[in-house]
Design an enzyme around this catalytic site. Structure first.
Site, mmCIF file in Angstrom:
data_model
loop_
_atom_site.group_PDB
_atom_site.id
_atom_site.type_symbol
_atom_site.label_atom_id
_atom_site.label_comp_id
_atom_site.label_asym_id
_atom_site.label_seq_id
_atom_site.Cartn_x
_atom_site.Cartn_y
_atom_site.Cartn_z
ATOM 1 N N PHE A 126 0.861 -1.170 0.000
ATOM 2 C CA PHE A 126 0.000 0.000 0.000
ATOM 3 C C PHE A 126 0.906 1.230 0.000
ATOM 4 O O PHE A 126 1.861 1.305 0.771
ATOM 5 C CB PHE A 126 -0.885 -0.016 1.256
ATOM 6 C CG PHE A 126 -1.980 1.016 1.243
ATOM 7 C CD1 PHE A 126 -3.113 0.825 0.467
ATOM 8 C CD2 PHE A 126 -1.868 2.172 1.990
ATOM 9 C CE1 PHE A 126 -4.128 1.774 0.448
ATOM 10 C CE2 PHE A 126 -2.877 3.132 1.975
ATOM 11 C CZ PHE A 126 -4.001 2.936 1.199
ATOM 12 N N ASP A 195 2.806 -5.434 8.322
ATOM 13 C CA ASP A 195 1.542 -4.702 8.219
ATOM 14 C C ASP A 195 0.433 -5.743 8.066
ATOM 15 O O ASP A 195 0.402 -6.483 7.081
ATOM 16 C CB ASP A 195 1.596 -3.767 7.008
ATOM 17 C CG ASP A 195 0.337 -2.908 6.864
ATOM 18 O OD1 ASP A 195 -0.747 -3.350 7.291
ATOM 19 O OD2 ASP A 195 0.443 -1.796 6.306
ATOM 20 N N TYR A 220 -10.576 -1.240 11.066
ATOM 21 C CA TYR A 220 -11.863 -0.944 10.415
ATOM 22 C C TYR A 220 -12.182 -1.879 9.263
ATOM 23 O O TYR A 220 -13.215 -1.735 8.618
ATOM 24 C CB TYR A 220 -11.901 0.508 9.926
ATOM 25 C CG TYR A 220 -10.687 0.990 9.176
ATOM 26 C CD1 TYR A 220 -10.478 0.645 7.850
ATOM 27 C CD2 TYR A 220 -9.754 1.793 9.800
ATOM 28 C CE1 TYR A 220 -9.372 1.084 7.162
ATOM 29 C CE2 TYR A 220 -8.634 2.249 9.117
ATOM 30 C CZ TYR A 220 -8.443 1.895 7.798
ATOM 31 O OH TYR A 220 -7.331 2.338 7.120
ATOM 32 N N LYS A 221 -11.323 -2.864 8.992
ATOM 33 C CA LYS A 221 -11.599 -3.830 7.941
ATOM 34 C C LYS A 221 -12.260 -5.068 8.558
ATOM 35 O O LYS A 221 -13.415 -5.037 8.940
ATOM 36 C CB LYS A 221 -10.325 -4.170 7.181
ATOM 37 C CG LYS A 221 -9.644 -2.959 6.529
ATOM 38 C CD LYS A 221 -8.450 -3.384 5.710
ATOM 39 C CE LYS A 221 -7.597 -2.196 5.288
ATOM 40 N NZ LYS A 221 -8.279 -1.199 4.479
ATOM 41 N N ARG A 371 -12.242 -5.671 -6.986
ATOM 42 C CA ARG A 371 -11.788 -6.293 -5.746
ATOM 43 C C ARG A 371 -12.996 -6.670 -4.887
ATOM 44 O O ARG A 371 -13.859 -5.839 -4.618
ATOM 45 C CB ARG A 371 -10.881 -5.312 -4.996
ATOM 46 C CG ARG A 371 -9.907 -5.955 -4.044
ATOM 47 C CD ARG A 371 -8.972 -4.914 -3.467
ATOM 48 N NE ARG A 371 -9.680 -3.918 -2.680
ATOM 49 C CZ ARG A 371 -9.201 -3.335 -1.578
ATOM 50 N NH1 ARG A 371 -8.004 -3.656 -1.156
ATOM 51 N NH2 ARG A 371 -9.895 -2.439 -0.932
#
Length: 396
Positions: A126, A195, A220-221, A371
């Protein structure tokens, strides 16, 4: 009803996690974007209302002690710990993922010691991780060496200070070999920073088992903590006394209310704290984590269903979507797959827009990737069949 729809019914009927779906606020939309923002757990609104109306509205400043606000970062860290394979006392919650990546990378370089002046970073990561690594390098006098995860073992050497890697690639869903890569980093005498944003809450991580040094992740995922919910920092217990944060704040001081002119870090993982905790979002996260307390809900069960969901999605796509119209860039092998499927499609942006209009929510990644994220706590097999069927109708 098609054979695949019948198969979905049977799989849903046998799903031991199906009952957990009722613990989320859902509608008739097929929500396959939990790898960006998890759905709202039903317990969160009531808990947040209590925090706002009673803890803040009535108790006010007393809530730092009486409502446990002060200890929330480490208390909630201990709730996350078993989900990433860590013992208690090694995770502190707070700040954003980006801030925690900065703390971890700079601290890793400082732990690595003299003569090590290179930070190896996942070139496919990312983007923010790369930006932060670059800033950390400038701050510590290091250079950055971007390589693919597969290339990491071959570039490690006496100059390597830290290696920053993503457990799961955010675009393709590829799961990288955390145990082997961590061992390679250690063999070179460097510090491993992972990560976990796209793996925590979706699959086993094994931080303690595999000797990971430092790790960061968002909530938050797959942990469903809500938009902008605080991230977390893991510091392995035997490294905590050496963890030298580049952001020493009053909240991580050994005597936070002593207001000493000289900084003395708190013991343990607490030295990963910086400033005043973001209490409203932090306690919303704490409520969201309650779903993991239900009988039968474990990381192992979630992983098993995740693989079944993604397998079934690929099966349905192969059946419903015309040959050659999309191409999966997510590995077929279970050992190399996270909890998402990424499909390359020339007109992906337009296709995703039309999917959302038809009640199937995934997301688009530039330039040509559709995705789809599968959160096993609330996604069912009928959702998967419907999503693939609608995709097939749209691209024919």
């Amino acid at each position: 009803m098609s054979e695949l729809a019948l198969k979905a019914e049977k799989l849903d009927a046998a799903d031991e996690l199906a009952c957990v779906r009722a613990q989320f606020v859902l509608d008739d939309v097929v929500y396959l974007d939990g790898n960006s923002l998890g759905a709202l757990p039903v317990a969160v609104p009531g808990r947040v209302e209590d925090v706002v109306r009673r803890q803040w509205g009535e108790l006010r400043i007393r809530s730092w002690d009486e409502s446990g606000w002060w200890t929330a970062p480490e208390r909630i860290g201990d709730r996350i710990a078993p989900l990433v394979g860590a013992a208690a006392g090694q995770i502190v919650v707070g700040d954003s993922t980006s801030v925690n990546v900065f703390k971890a990378v700079v601290a890793a370089v400082r732990m690595a010691g003299e003569g090590r002046d290179e930070i190896v970073v996942d070139a496919t990561t990312f983007p923010t991780d790369g930006y932060i690594a670059g800033s950390a390098a400038r701050m510590t006098g290091c250079t950055v060496r971007p390589v693919t995860p597969a290339e990491v073992p071959g570039v490690l050497g006496d100059r390597t200070a830290a290696v920053l890697l993503n457990h799961v690639d955010y675009r393709t869903g590829r799961l990288h070999d955390l145990p082997a890569l961590t061992a390679a980093v250690h063999a070179a005498g460097a510090v491993a920073v992972w990560d976990l944003c796209h793996s925590a809450g979706a699959l086993p991580v094994g931080l303690d088992e595999h000797g990971v040094d430092l790790a960061v992740g968002c909530t938050y995922k797959y942990l469903n903590g809500g938009p902008g919910s605080p991230a977390y920092l893991y510091v392995r217990s035997d490294l905590q006394s050496r963890f030298d944060s580049p952001l020493p704040g009053w909240n991580s001081h050994a005597e936070p209310f002593g207001m000493r002119p000289a900084y003395e870090p708190a013991p343990g993982a607490l030295r990963g704290r910086v400033g005043t905790p973001d209490i409203l979002s932090m306690l919303a996260l704490e409520a969201a984590l309650d779903v993991w307390d239900a009988d039968g809900v474990s990381v192992g069960a979630v992983r098993a269903k995740s693989l079944a969901l993604t397998d079934f999605f690929l099966e349905c796509v192969a059946s419903y979507v015309p040959s050659g119209r999309v191409e999966s860039v997510t590995p077929v092998a279970h050992a190399e797959r996270g909890s998402q499927v990424a499909l390359r499609c020339p007109d992906a942006g337009d296709v995703m827009k039309r999917l959302i209009e038809r009640g199937v929510v995934g997301d688009f990644r530039h330039p040509d990737v559709l995705r789809f994220g599968f959160t096993p706590l609330y996604v069912g097999f009928a959702d998967v069949e419907r999503a693939a069927r609608v995709l097939g109708e749209l691209v024919r």
